[in-house]
Design a protein around this motif. Structure first.
Motif, PDB file in Angstrom:
ATOM      1  N   SER B 150       0.842  -1.206   0.000  1.00 58.48           N
ATOM      2  CA  SER B 150       0.000   0.000   0.000  1.00 58.48           C
ATOM      3  C   SER B 150       0.874   1.251   0.000  1.00 58.48           C
ATOM      4  CB  SER B 150      -0.931   0.000   1.205  1.00 58.48           C
ATOM      5  OG  SER B 150      -0.190   0.257   2.375  1.00 58.48           O
ATOM      6  N   ILE B 151       1.991   1.197   0.762  1.00 55.31           N
ATOM      7  CA  ILE B 151       2.909   2.351   0.765  1.00 55.31           C
ATOM      8  C   ILE B 151       3.535   2.530  -0.615  1.00 55.31           C
ATOM      9  CG2 ILE B 151       5.077   3.204   1.708  1.00 55.31           C
ATOM     10  CD1 ILE B 151       4.270   1.881   4.334  1.00 55.31           C
ATOM     11  N   LEU B 152       3.882   1.389  -1.238  1.00 54.84           N
ATOM     12  CA  LEU B 152       4.458   1.448  -2.593  1.00 54.84           C
ATOM     13  C   LEU B 152       3.501   2.147  -3.548  1.00 54.84           C
ATOM     14  CD1 LEU B 152       6.679   0.398  -4.618  1.00 54.84           C
ATOM     15  CD2 LEU B 152       5.088  -1.446  -5.075  1.00 54.84           C
ATOM     16  N   LEU B 153       2.227   1.801  -3.435  1.00 48.81           N
ATOM     17  CA  LEU B 153       1.236   2.429  -4.310  1.00 48.81           C
ATOM     18  C   LEU B 153       1.143   3.926  -4.043  1.00 48.81           C
ATOM     19  CD1 LEU B 153      -1.580  -0.238  -4.410  1.00 48.81           C
ATOM     20  CD2 LEU B 153      -0.216   0.607  -6.304  1.00 48.81           C
ATOM     21  N   VAL B 157       1.834   6.846  -6.718  1.00 55.10           N
ATOM     22  CA  VAL B 157       0.852   7.885  -7.074  1.00 55.10           C
ATOM     23  C   VAL B 157       1.476   9.267  -6.958  1.00 55.10           C
ATOM     24  CG1 VAL B 157      -1.264   8.990  -6.295  1.00 55.10           C
ATOM     25  CG2 VAL B 157      -1.172   6.526  -6.530  1.00 55.10           C
ATOM     26  N   VAL B 158       2.138   9.514  -5.810  1.00 52.51           N
ATOM     27  CA  VAL B 158       2.755  10.825  -5.609  1.00 52.51           C
ATOM     28  C   VAL B 158       3.807  11.070  -6.687  1.00 52.51           C
ATOM     29  CG1 VAL B 158       4.170  12.196  -4.066  1.00 52.51           C
ATOM     30  CG2 VAL B 158       2.314  10.850  -3.149  1.00 52.51           C
ATOM     31  N   GLY B 159       4.623  10.035  -6.971  1.00 51.91           N
ATOM     32  CA  GLY B 159       5.699  10.201  -7.950  1.00 51.91           C
ATOM     33  C   GLY B 159       5.142  10.489  -9.325  1.00 51.91           C
TER      34      GLY B 159
ATOM     35  N   ALA C  69       2.187  -4.052 -10.671  1.00 54.09           N
ATOM     36  CA  ALA C  69       1.943  -3.680 -12.055  1.00 54.09           C
ATOM     37  C   ALA C  69       1.230  -2.337 -12.138  1.00 54.09           C
ATOM     38  CB  ALA C  69       1.110  -4.767 -12.745  1.00 54.09           C
ATOM     39  N   VAL C  70       0.293  -2.128 -11.233  1.00 56.85           N
ATOM     40  CA  VAL C  70      -0.421  -0.847 -11.212  1.00 56.85           C
ATOM     41  C   VAL C  70       0.553   0.294 -10.946  1.00 56.85           C
ATOM     42  CG1 VAL C  70      -2.086   0.508  -9.941  1.00 56.85           C
ATOM     43  CG2 VAL C  70      -2.633  -1.821 -10.555  1.00 56.85           C
ATOM     44  N   ALA C  71       1.401   0.098  -9.916  1.00 50.00           N
ATOM     45  CA  ALA C  71       2.363   1.144  -9.592  1.00 50.00           C
ATOM     46  C   ALA C  71       3.284   1.402 -10.777  1.00 50.00           C
ATOM     47  CB  ALA C  71       3.186   0.726  -8.374  1.00 50.00           C
ATOM     48  N   GLU C  72       3.744   0.334 -11.391  1.00 47.66           N
ATOM     49  CA  GLU C  72       4.663   0.455 -12.537  1.00 47.66           C
ATOM     50  C   GLU C  72       3.988   1.207 -13.668  1.00 47.66           C
ATOM     51  OE1 GLU C  72       5.513  -0.894 -16.484  1.00 47.66           O
ATOM     52  OE2 GLU C  72       4.013  -1.926 -15.257  1.00 47.66           O
ATOM     53  N   ALA C  73       2.740   0.882 -13.941  1.00 46.12           N
ATOM     54  CA  ALA C  73       2.048   1.551 -15.030  1.00 46.12           C
ATOM     55  C   ALA C  73       1.875   3.033 -14.731  1.00 46.12           C
ATOM     56  CB  ALA C  73       0.687   0.900 -15.263  1.00 46.12           C
ATOM     57  N   ALA C  74       1.511   3.337 -13.474  1.00 39.19           N
ATOM     58  CA  ALA C  74       1.302   4.738 -13.122  1.00 39.19           C
ATOM     59  C   ALA C  74       2.588   5.534 -13.283  1.00 39.19           C
ATOM     60  CB  ALA C  74       0.788   4.837 -11.682  1.00 39.19           C
ATOM     61  N   VAL C  75       3.694   5.030 -12.714  1.00 37.55           N
ATOM     62  CA  VAL C  75       4.960   5.761 -12.791  1.00 37.55           C
ATOM     63  C   VAL C  75       5.443   5.812 -14.232  1.00 37.55           C
ATOM     64  CG1 VAL C  75       7.357   5.761 -12.065  1.00 37.55           C
ATOM     65  CG2 VAL C  75       5.581   5.191 -10.449  1.00 37.55           C
TER      66      VAL C  75
END
Lengths: 632, 169, 100
Positions: B150-153, B157-159, C69-75
């Motif tokens: 969750s922190i990674l997400l 998002v912020v990044g 994967a979600v994080a990767e796609a967003a960044v």
């Protein structure tokens, strides 16, 4: 409170630090409050400490500064008197300067330096040993240098500042050597408490003489007095504070402080008395012909300092301190009054272009009149008592010195009256619109005028107050002799004033005739007894230029030859070194670089900068790893 | 041919053909639609394996969330011109060789007897529903990794907002 | 009979397609999509083994993979927008600032 005496110098130091670092940004009103405020705080603290100490000697040692030398402060009757003079009169002069410097630039710089001066002066008088005293001694020299050169855009001011500094250096050399002598006598300790119990000997005599040399520099005595008149280039409050009331009296203070040494060296003491007497009369004679109001007062200061040394020389140390105190009042008053006159005449300093100012400036006139009568020695005013004591003690021990002193007293009365008559009486010779100075300047004048009268009445209490620390000569009890000397003194003062009145009020054409009648003497006085020319010929031209030429030829023939030879050898060596550098050192360096570059070239090719090629490398490596797994 | 077998081949074909479309098509919008097809096929495979929860996640999050994000970006950066350019880079031939080598390595590894798994393993069904079981494991054994993700997400998002946002100067 | 090996073959094929896409396509948007394909190949494997071992741990891992994967796609898409704004291109081989 006595334990807090280290705060007395510290408060002005903090004021100076604030003013010199932040002063540029501070509003003028804040500077006007802060600068005199720190001195007032120091004064109140001094007053409290002196009243609490009640005349007992007390030392506060902060820490050991050098081996056997402490950073310590000594509050005894002598330093009590000095700190009260320095902070009290210093405060009045600061208040006066608020008005006087109002229209000048560099306000914060001026008050920063003034506070710095007070800090060093308090360090000087409160020091419990010679080294700390010397630190303050050099510090006041520095502050004096900065303030004489305050108008640094004027060449004469810069020159005067340098002159003051250099002449002080000559004296300081003597002071340092004298300190070595003292250190050798007291086994390394330079504290004043260790001076007692010494026995006479050649080292004591030498130390005493060398210390006195230091005093002649700081206190402008023969032969080092020539810097003080030039020091009048500084702003007038500076002249009043540094070059009349406090710093120049440091030499007298130092001699009084070292009285235990001087008692053991009667020859040196006599030399001090003679030096003082000669200085007094030489300076007084020069003051007769000066036309610049501040220079008249400067030579008068030199002359009065001569009186103080006369007293110290004949062993009457408390009288020297007594005269130091009364002189601080009336001479700072005279300087401040002169400043008030100069201020109202838009910078005019020549007394020949003044005159008739009595109506326009009544407060300045009356206060300065009191001070002039006081310095001239009119009975019941402060200067009369202290000068009379000096003449009395010189009469007891050295008649020749007494005679010179009496003549000087007459000259003093004459030149002071001359200055007053030319400035305030007679017809107006200046068309500037003169006006009385504002209250912030005249109130200090009035307070000092009161001091110029009453400070002379405490001679007896002062003698008893100082008795524990100063050697006090035994005066004959019967009053006849004393009244005789007093009579002489009064006659001399009266004659001086009346003669001046005859010359400058009744027969204004007489002075010019007198100048011709006393031709050789006038010339001597006009040229300040040729002291400046002597130094010029001896040191500036003699040592400076002829010596410079001699040194120059030595330089060309011997030093340059050696240098050229050395240069040749160096050149040859450097050629060798260049060859070595180019072919061996550089070659190795280049070889290293070349090898690295060649080795790096194929590897560099892999760095295409495209992300996809990196991705491909990753996948290829993964495939290779799996392949390895399969092979095994 | 049983139903399972049929659906397996059908979904696999969907996934692989979609993937090929993603990689080969010229227009980025078409690529995105092909990717969506592929993800749908993968979702079917999840369902076949009894992972109903992941099936739902795949549909809602991947096809509903990530793909919308992709399409958004495609609109934003206007890829009309990009679709007219050469689509494959200069290293394509080498890349194909590398990829084939990698897959060959994988298959050769799988084909080794030690690694190849037996075809039949006794499959005892888990008790309770799939979602309940996943939740139990996720919120007990894997609670800390869950929080870290969750922190990674949040950081992601912020990044991405930082990088994509306009510079206000 | 469909065994675990079938699933692994599908997974490997999907991986092959994904890696080829990542290495060959010039359009960064498509590269990012290819990365999604690779991640899905991984998920297929995880689910298959989850079933094979009759445990849900594999499914939990798949959830984590999807989150990454979600994080990767967003960044990745954020980087893409920033790059498009600054360089005006979305072609991967037009940016080579890392070159020697």
């Amino acid at each position: 409170m006595v334990n807090l005496i280290w705060l007395i110098p510290l408060i002005p130091l903090m004021g100076a630090a604030v003013l010199l670092t932040l002063g540029r940004m501070m509003p003028k009103a804040a500077i006007q409050l802060l600068a005199p405020g720190t001195i007032l705080a120091a004064f109140l603290l001094s007053l409290g400490a002196v009243m609490e100490s009640g005349g007992k000697s007390q030392e506060v040692i902060l820490y050991e500064w050098l081996p056997k030398v402490d950073w310590g402060f000594l509050l005894d009757p002598l330093s009590s008197v000095m700190i009260l003079i320095v902070t009290g009169i210093g405060f009045l002069i600061h208040v006066y300067a608020v008005g006087y410097m109002n229209h000048e630039g560099g306000y914060y710089r001026f008050f920063g330096y003034m506070n710095l001066f007070v800090f060093f002066m308090l360090t000087l008088v409160l020091a419990n040993n010679y080294v700390l005293l010397f630190a303050g001694w050099e510090g006041v020299g520095l502050a004096s240098y900065l303030l004489i050169g305050f108008y640094f855009s004027k060449k004469s001011a810069g020159d005067a500042a340098k002159k003051a500094f250099l002449f002080n250096r000559v004296g300081d050399a003597g002071f340092i050597l004298g300190m070595f002598g003292v250190a050798s006598l007291t086994h390394g300790s330079l504290a004043f408490r260790d001076l007692h119990g010494l026995t006479a000997g050649p080292v004591v005599t030498a130390a005493a003489a060398l210390l006195f040399l230091g005093a002649t520099g700081k206190s402008a005595q023969l032969p080092l007095f020539v810097w003080l008149p030039d020091a009048m280039e500084g702003p007038t409050p500076v002249s009043a504070l540094i070059h009349a009331a406090t710093m120049v009296t440091a030499g007298v203070y130092m001699v009084a402080r070292s009285n235990a040494i001087y008692i053991l060296a009667p020859e040196v003491s006599f030399a001090i008395a003679v030096t003082g007497a000669l200085t007094a009369i030489v300076a007084a004679s020069i003051a007769l012909v000066q036309t610049d109001i501040k220079r008249v007062l400067a030579y008068s200061t030199v002359s009065q300092l001569g009186f103080m040394f006369m007293a110290a020389g004949v062993g009457a140390y408390w009288v020297a301190v007594f005269h130091l105190m009364t002189h601080a009042f009336f001479k700072s008053l005279l300087f401040l009054g002169a400043g008030s006159v100069i201020h109202s005449l838009n910078g005019e300093q020549d007394i020949r272009r003044m005159g008739g100012l009595r109506k326009e400036m009544p407060i300045t006139f009356w206060t300065m009149a009191i001070a002039s009568l006081s310095i001239a020695g009119v009975p019941l005013l402060a200067g009369f008592f202290s000068k009379d004591e000096i003449l009395f003690f010189t009469f007891l021990s050295a008649k020749s010195v007494f005679a010179v002193g009496l003549v000087t007293a007459f000259l003093t009365a004459f030149y002071m009256s001359r200055m007053m008559f030319l400035t305030f009486l007679g017809e107006k010779r200046n068309h500037a619109h003169a006006h009385e100075s504002p209250l912030v300047m005249t109130v200090p004048l009035m307070i000092l005028a009161v001091g110029s009268v009453v400070s002379g009445w405490i001679g007896g209490p002062l003698e008893r107050w100082l008795e524990p620390v100063l050697h006090t000569p035994h005066a004959p009890e019967e009053g006849g002799l004393k009244y005789l000397v007093m009579g002489f003194s009064v006659v001399a003062a009266g004659a001086g004033i009346l003669l001046a009145r005859y010359f400058y009020i009744s027969r204004p054409e007489l002075p010019a005739q007198a100048r011709i009648a006393f031709g050789p003497f006038t010339k001597l006085a006009d040229n300040k007894w040729y002291f400046d020319d002597l130094y010029d010929a001896l040191f500036v031209h003699g040592l400076g230029m002829k010596g410079g030429a001699l040194l120059g030829s030595f330089d060309r023939q011997f030093v340059d030859g050696g240098i050229n030879g050395a240069g040749l050898i160096t050149r040859f060596a450097s050629h060798l070194s260049i060859w070595f550098d180019t072919w061996i050192v550089d070659g190795l360096v280049r070889l290293t670089g070349l090898v690295t570059k060649a080795a790096g070239y194929p590897v560099r090719m892999a760095q295409t900068g495209y992300v996809q090629s990196y991705a491909m490398w990753i996948i290829a490596a993964a495939a290779a790893a799996l392949g390895l797994f399969w092979v095994r | 041919m049983s139903g399972d077998t049929f659906f397996f081949y059908a979904f696999s074909a969907l996934a692989l053909l979609g993937g090929l479309g993603t990689v080969l098509l010229r227009n980025a919008v078409h690529c995105a639609l092909a990717l969506m097809t592929s993800l749908l096929g993968v979702a079917g495979l999840y369902l076949l394996q009894g992972a109903e929860f992941l099936f739902a996640v795949q549909i809602v999050l991947y096809i509903g969330g990530i793909m919308v994000l992709f399409l958004f970006v495609i609109m934003l950066v206007n890829l009309d011109q990009a679709s007219k350019l050469q689509q494959f880079g200069r290293q394509t031939p080498i890349a194909l060789v590398v990829a084939l080598a990698a897959v060959a390595a994988i298959f050769s590894m799988l084909s080794k007897s030690a690694v190849l798994l037996p075809a039949s393993v006794s499959l005892t069904p888990l008790t309770g529903g799939n979602t309940e079981t996943v939740a139990n494991v996720l919120f007990t054994d894997y609670l800390l990794p869950f929080e870290l993700v969750s922190i990674l997400l949040l950081v992601a998002v912020v990044g991405s907002v930082m990088m994509a946002g306009k510079r206000t100067e | 009979m469909i065994t675990i090996n079938h699933y692994m073959a599908v997974s490997a094929a999907l991986l092959l397609i994904g890696t080829v896409g990542v290495m060959t396509r010039r359009n960064i948007v498509v590269i990012l999509m290819s990365i999604e394909l690779i991640l899905n190949a991984v998920n297929v494997n995880l689910i298959a083994f989850s079933k094979y071992h009759n445990q849900v741990t594999g499914q939990v891992f798949a959830i984590f993979v999807i989150a990454v994967a979600v994080a990767e796609a967003a960044v990745g898409l954020g980087v893409l927008i920033a790059m498009f704004r600054n360089k005006g291109t979305v072609q991967a081989d037009e940016v080579d600032l890392l070159k020697w």
